[in-house]
Write a protein that holds these residues in place. Structure first.
Motif, PDB file in Angstrom:
ATOM      1  N   CYS A 232     168.080  53.228 101.704  1.00  0.00           N
ATOM      2  CA  CYS A 232     168.803  51.957 101.729  1.00  0.00           C
ATOM      3  C   CYS A 232     168.374  51.134 102.942  1.00  0.00           C
ATOM      4  O   CYS A 232     167.893  51.673 103.929  1.00  0.00           O
ATOM      5  CB  CYS A 232     170.313  52.198 101.725  1.00  0.00           C
ATOM      6  SG  CYS A 232     171.039  52.413 103.349  1.00  0.00           S
TER       7      CYS A 232
ATOM      8  N   CYS B 123     173.264  48.431 106.360  1.00  0.00           N
ATOM      9  CA  CYS B 123     174.058  47.214 106.563  1.00  0.00           C
ATOM     10  C   CYS B 123     175.226  47.572 107.463  1.00  0.00           C
ATOM     11  O   CYS B 123     175.281  48.676 108.015  1.00  0.00           O
ATOM     12  CB  CYS B 123     174.532  46.634 105.223  1.00  0.00           C
ATOM     13  SG  CYS B 123     175.832  47.617 104.461  1.00  0.00           S
TER      14      CYS B 123
ATOM     15  N   CYS C  87     175.661  55.028 103.931  1.00  0.00           N
ATOM     16  CA  CYS C  87     177.105  55.223 103.891  1.00  0.00           C
ATOM     17  C   CYS C  87     177.547  55.889 102.600  1.00  0.00           C
ATOM     18  O   CYS C  87     176.813  55.904 101.610  1.00  0.00           O
ATOM     19  CB  CYS C  87     177.836  53.882 104.065  1.00  0.00           C
ATOM     20  SG  CYS C  87     177.771  52.876 102.576  1.00  0.00           S
TER      21      CYS C  87
HETATM   22  S1  SF4 Z   1     176.302  49.758 101.557  1.00  0.00           S
HETATM   23 FE1  SF4 Z   1     175.777  51.768 102.450  1.00  0.00          FE
HETATM   24  S2  SF4 Z   1     174.056  52.447 101.163  1.00  0.00           S
HETATM   25 FE2  SF4 Z   1     174.235  50.229 100.828  1.00  0.00          FE
HETATM   26  S3  SF4 Z   1     172.898  49.257 102.360  1.00  0.00           S
HETATM   27 FE3  SF4 Z   1     174.914  49.406 103.306  1.00  0.00          FE
HETATM   28  S4  SF4 Z   1     174.784  51.318 104.430  1.00  0.00           S
HETATM   29 FE4  SF4 Z   1     173.152  51.393 102.943  1.00  0.00          FE
END
Ligand code: SF4
Length: 361
Positions: free
Chosen positions: A268, A271, A303
């Motif tokens: 990923c 974020c 996450c």
């Molecule tokens: S929501 Fe979770 S899995 Fe998706 S980009 Fe953000 S940290 Fe990564």
């Protein structure tokens, strides 16, 4: 498109239905080696072995001096990868390299000079059974062609001239490359060439730039060609490491369904929800994962919100969950450990997964 000849390069074959091979180029000057036990020589051999594990098939070395040819010769007898000697300007270096067990020689017709010099190189290559790559580069075309408006047509003329010379000596052990900086020119040149000649093509964009720009430009050029079945070997040239070039090559081949077995990393972008540094984890693990000889997906997620769910297809995954990380197999959580233990736990589960894979095959 003409069916291509098959050219033997070390223990590999280029052209025909053989898999598209991945090349990179050694990025430093070769030192002089004192003996076959020289520490620098052993270091280079170790690096070549790890490049092979990563997916590299052929390695090319620049040979700017006769003394470098001697070093290359020592390497060539020990290398786990077929070695290509890259020669510019001085045909005598090409002649010296061919005293050693090199797998191929690359010459640039734009700068080798008089025809008799090329003829000497071809005669020796024929005698030794060493193929020649005619490496045409838009930045170093023969002087009389360099001023032409259409760089594609100028590059093809340069290749034609050289091919005629080699064929006049009944030499057909030829690979050709037509490299430009603009992806659409690379596409056009290789398409036109492949309609007219049966020689395998080495594909690439020259001076493609740093990591991101270089991968984008190479992908833009190589994907349409490979999809049409054009290209026997590729090099994704980057202002970056040899490892990145090899990984980029593997990914491009995978995009067009010509990839070899290997890992697929799903990770990923991270974020504000992330509790685990996916970027750092991926960069720590990238070379190790790409060196694995297994057809599996690995997921690295930041996450728990989207981790195991989004990466359900992955055989093995890791995701952040507060101060812990969760490890999951095929979407099912199998382990929770402290973040500090993430690498150790992941390694253990990876080993167990690989054992399962071997047992099931
Ligand atoms: S929501 Fe979770 S899995 Fe998706 S980009 Fe953000 S940290 Fe990564």
């Amino acid at each position: 498109m003409k069916e291509t000849h098959i050219i033997k390069v070390g223990d590999l074959f280029l052209g025909g239905d053989w898999p598209v091979s991945i090349q990179t180029m050694w990025k430093d000057a070769l030192p002089r080696f004192s003996s076959s036990g020289d520490a620098q020589l052993l270091d280079i051999l170790e690096k070549l072995s790890s490049l092979k594990k990563l997916g590299c098939d052929i390695i090319r070395f620049a040979v700017p001096e006769i003394s470098t040819a001697e070093s290359l010769g020592m390497l060539a007898g020990l290398s786990p990868l077929p070695i290509v000697a890259d020669i510019h300007f001085d045909w005598r270096i090409a002649l010296r390299c061919m005293d050693f067990p090199i797998a191929k020689i690359r010459i640039n017709p734009g700068n080798i000079g008089a025809e008799w010099k090329v003829r000497e190189v071809v005669a020796k290559a024929k005698d030794k059974g060493i193929p020649i790559r005619i490496g045409i580069n838009a930045g170093s075309l023969p002087r009389d062609l360099a001023m032409e408006q259409d760089v594609v047509s100028a590059a093809i003329k340069a290749a034609e001239r050289e091919i005629e010379l080699l064929e006049s000596m009944s030499f057909n052990d030829i690979v050709v490359s037509l490299k430009m900086n603009q992806p659409d020119e690379v596409v056009r040149a290789n398409e036109e060439f492949s309609l007219r000649y049966p020689y395998p093509l080495h594909l690439g964009v020259t001076e493609a730039g740093p990591l991101v720009a270089g991968i984008v430009r190479n992908t833009a050029a190589l994907v349409p060609l490979l999809k049409k079945g054009i290209g026997a070997t590729i090099r994704v040239s980057l202002s970056d490491t040899m490892e990145q070039e090899v990984i980029a090559g593997k990914e491009i081949l995978a995009c067009v369904g010509k990839g070899k077995h290997g890992i697929r990393i799903v990770s990923c972008p991270r974020c504000g929800r992330a509790s685990f540094d996916t970027h750092a984890f991926v960069s720590r693990w990238m070379n190790r994962l790409y060196s694995l000889n297994a057809d599996i997906s690995i997921a690295v997620m930041g996450c728990i919100v989207n981790g195991p769910g989004e990466a359900r297809q992955a055989a093995l995954g890791i995701t952040g969950a507060g101060n812990s990380v969760l490890i999951f197999k095929h979407g099912e959580i199998i382990r929770r450990v402290e973040k500090e233990q993430a690498d150790i736990a992941f390694e253990e589960e990876l080993e167990s997964l690989l054992k399962d894979e071997i047992n099931s095959n």
